[in-house]
Design a protein around this motif. Structure first.
Motif, short mmCIF file in Angstrom:
data_model
loop_
_atom_site.label_atom_id
_atom_site.label_comp_id
_atom_site.label_asym_id
_atom_site.label_seq_id
_atom_site.Cartn_x
_atom_site.Cartn_y
_atom_site.Cartn_z
N THR A 2 0.83 -1.20 0.00
CA THR A 2 0.00 0.00 0.00
C THR A 2 0.87 1.26 0.00
O THR A 2 0.56 2.23 -0.70
CB THR A 2 -0.93 0.01 1.23
N PHE A 5 2.12 1.98 -3.52
CA PHE A 5 1.10 2.61 -4.35
C PHE A 5 0.91 4.08 -3.96
O PHE A 5 0.71 4.93 -4.83
CB PHE A 5 -0.24 1.87 -4.24
N ALA A 6 0.98 4.37 -2.69
CA ALA A 6 0.84 5.76 -2.22
C ALA A 6 1.99 6.62 -2.73
O ALA A 6 1.78 7.76 -3.18
CB ALA A 6 0.77 5.80 -0.70
N ALA A 8 3.85 6.03 -5.43
CA ALA A 8 3.72 6.15 -6.88
C ALA A 8 2.64 7.17 -7.25
O ALA A 8 2.82 7.98 -8.16
CB ALA A 8 3.40 4.79 -7.49
N THR A 9 1.54 7.15 -6.52
CA THR A 9 0.46 8.08 -6.78
C THR A 9 0.89 9.51 -6.51
O THR A 9 0.61 10.42 -7.31
CB THR A 9 -0.77 7.73 -5.91
N SER A 10 1.59 9.74 -5.42
CA SER A 10 2.03 11.10 -5.11
C SER A 10 3.05 11.59 -6.12
O SER A 10 3.06 12.77 -6.49
CB SER A 10 2.59 11.18 -3.69
N LEU A 12 3.22 10.67 -9.36
CA LEU A 12 2.47 10.97 -10.58
C LEU A 12 1.65 12.25 -10.44
O LEU A 12 1.55 13.04 -11.38
CB LEU A 12 1.58 9.80 -10.97
N TRP A 13 1.06 12.46 -9.27
CA TRP A 13 0.28 13.67 -9.03
C TRP A 13 1.17 14.90 -9.14
O TRP A 13 0.81 15.90 -9.78
CB TRP A 13 -0.36 13.60 -7.65
N SER A 44 -9.22 6.46 -18.59
CA SER A 44 -10.35 5.79 -17.98
C SER A 44 -10.96 4.70 -18.86
O SER A 44 -11.78 3.93 -18.38
CB SER A 44 -11.43 6.80 -17.61
#
Length: 50
Positions: A2, A5-6, A8-10, A12-13, A44
């Motif tokens: 988890t 993923f957090a 990687a998301t930050s 990319l953001w 999407s």
């Protein structure tokens, strides 16, 4: 997993936020918004089967 993923998301953001600012300076607001909407729509959609 988890936490990975957090992170990687930050990442990319942050890249999207920085890239959006650069794109807005170069092309203007309307084109930047259209490009963002197009990328969001493409992201999407499910991948093509085949």
């Amino acid at each position: 997993m988890t936490a990975l993923f957090a992170l990687a998301t930050s990442l990319l953001w942050g890249l999207a936020d920085f890239g959006g600012g650069l794109l807005n300076q170069r092309t203007g607001c309307a084109r930047c918004a259209a490009a963002g909407a197009g990328l969001a729509l493409a992201g999407s959609l499910p991948p093509a089967a085949g």
